[in-house]
Design an enzyme around this catalytic site. Structure first.
Site, short mmCIF file in Angstrom:
data_model
loop_
_atom_site.label_atom_id
_atom_site.label_comp_id
_atom_site.label_asym_id
_atom_site.label_seq_id
_atom_site.Cartn_x
_atom_site.Cartn_y
_atom_site.Cartn_z
N HIS A 120 6.05 -30.52 -38.72
CA HIS A 120 5.04 -31.51 -38.85
C HIS A 120 3.65 -31.20 -38.96
O HIS A 120 2.87 -31.92 -39.49
CB HIS A 120 5.38 -32.59 -37.70
CG HIS A 120 6.59 -33.48 -37.80
ND1 HIS A 120 6.66 -34.71 -38.55
CD2 HIS A 120 7.66 -33.22 -37.26
CE1 HIS A 120 7.79 -35.21 -38.40
NE2 HIS A 120 8.31 -34.23 -37.64
N ASP A 157 9.07 -38.31 -40.49
CA ASP A 157 10.37 -38.91 -39.70
C ASP A 157 10.17 -40.37 -40.14
O ASP A 157 9.16 -40.92 -40.07
CB ASP A 157 10.07 -38.79 -38.06
CG ASP A 157 10.30 -37.56 -37.65
OD1 ASP A 157 10.65 -36.64 -38.19
OD2 ASP A 157 9.40 -37.18 -36.47
N GLU A 203 18.87 -34.01 -38.02
CA GLU A 203 18.14 -35.36 -37.61
C GLU A 203 18.13 -36.11 -38.96
O GLU A 203 17.43 -35.79 -39.87
CB GLU A 203 16.51 -34.95 -37.05
CG GLU A 203 16.70 -34.26 -36.06
CD GLU A 203 15.06 -33.86 -35.39
OE1 GLU A 203 14.16 -34.10 -36.34
OE2 GLU A 203 14.89 -33.32 -34.39
#
Length: 272
Positions: A153, A160, A242
């Site tokens: 990130h 996300d 994820e």
């Protein structure tokens, strides 16, 4: 004690250097360290696509730490321009299907990652365990890969996100006790979100969050695949552990971890 001519000259030169590199202060102003700014390649997502919803979780206290995270000054998604433009293309695709994207996190400063690391090392702080990691011992967060000292990130091309059915209605406030319901509980029981049912909530530290976990079937699996298909078609790569985590490839800054704060000021004044 008297100084030699050479010593007096050295002091004079040193003083001149300090004054030459220190900006003048306005009357009554206190000196403040200069905050780093984003490179010109970064933009606020809503300057590229204002239709994408934003629910920036780390500005609020509803996250796995239980407090606002260091470096998050405003609830604004910041990305590199190529990543933002690719996200806009994915959004255009999803809008025709009756959905909109919603981002939970985008660029993340290194100081925020450092905050996560400090929290993970404090084994006594389990304020949010019941919701976000009920089946994981906190002492294993590093070993199991849930927390790391560096994050993609911080390079600006990772985000996300989820999808929300249209018309996008606001999520209701949580009911009594819902902040303690496990993130993998049935959607109607866990912390409310206006997104489609993905089988777990965002930031759920559990193997059920793995994108292709075989235990996740039916509408939940279809929703994950809808998100993944829309993004991979535009050059994003999913992190298999994820369902919400995607990185745009190729990255503009594959080896750089930035630390400017998350605020509009960090990208203000930038032009295409």
């Amino acid at each position: 004690m008297l100084m030699s001519t050479t010593a007096r000259l050295a002091v004079t030169v040193a003083a001149t250097t300090v004054f030459a590199t220190t900006p003048p202060l306005s009357a009554g102003a206190a000196a403040r360290p200069q905050e780093p700014r984003a490179p010109r390649e970064f933009v606020a997502l809503d300057s590229v696509d204002p239709t994408i919803r934003q629910e920036m979780r780390y500005v609020s206290a509803h996250n796995f730490v239980g407090e606002r995270i260091d470096g998050y000054r405003q609830p604004v998604c910041i990305l590199t321009r190529p990543a933002a433009e690719a996200l806009h293309r994915a959004q255009t695709r999803l809008l025709t299907q009756g959905y909109t994207l919603k981002v939970y996190d985008c660029y993340r400063p290194q100081r925020a990652v450092d905050h996560f690391v400090r929290w993970a090392k404090d084994l006594a702080d389990e304020r949010k365990k019941a919701e976000f990691y009920p089946r994981v011992d906190k002492s294993r967060l590093f070993e199991d890969g849930y927390i790391a000292a560096k994050s993609g990130h911080s390079r600006g091309g990772t985000m996300d996100l989820t999808i929300v059915p249209l018309p996008a209605l606001p999520a209701p406030p949580p009911g009594p006790g819902q902040e303690s319901v496990p993130c993998f509980a049935p959607q109607a029981q866990r912390y409310p979100d206006n997104s489609v049912d993905m089988g777990t909530g965002f930031d759920c530290f559990d193997t059920l969050s793995h994108t292709d976990d075989p235990r996740v079937q039916g509408a939940q699996r279809a929703n994950r695949q809808r998100l993944k298909s829309a993004l991979t078609a535009e050059g994003f790569v999913n992190l298999p552990e994820e369902w919400w985590h995607f990185t745009y490839k190729p990255e503009l800054f594959p080896d750089t971890y930035f630390d400017f704060p998350v605020s509009r000021r960090s990208v203000s004044g930038h032009r295409p």
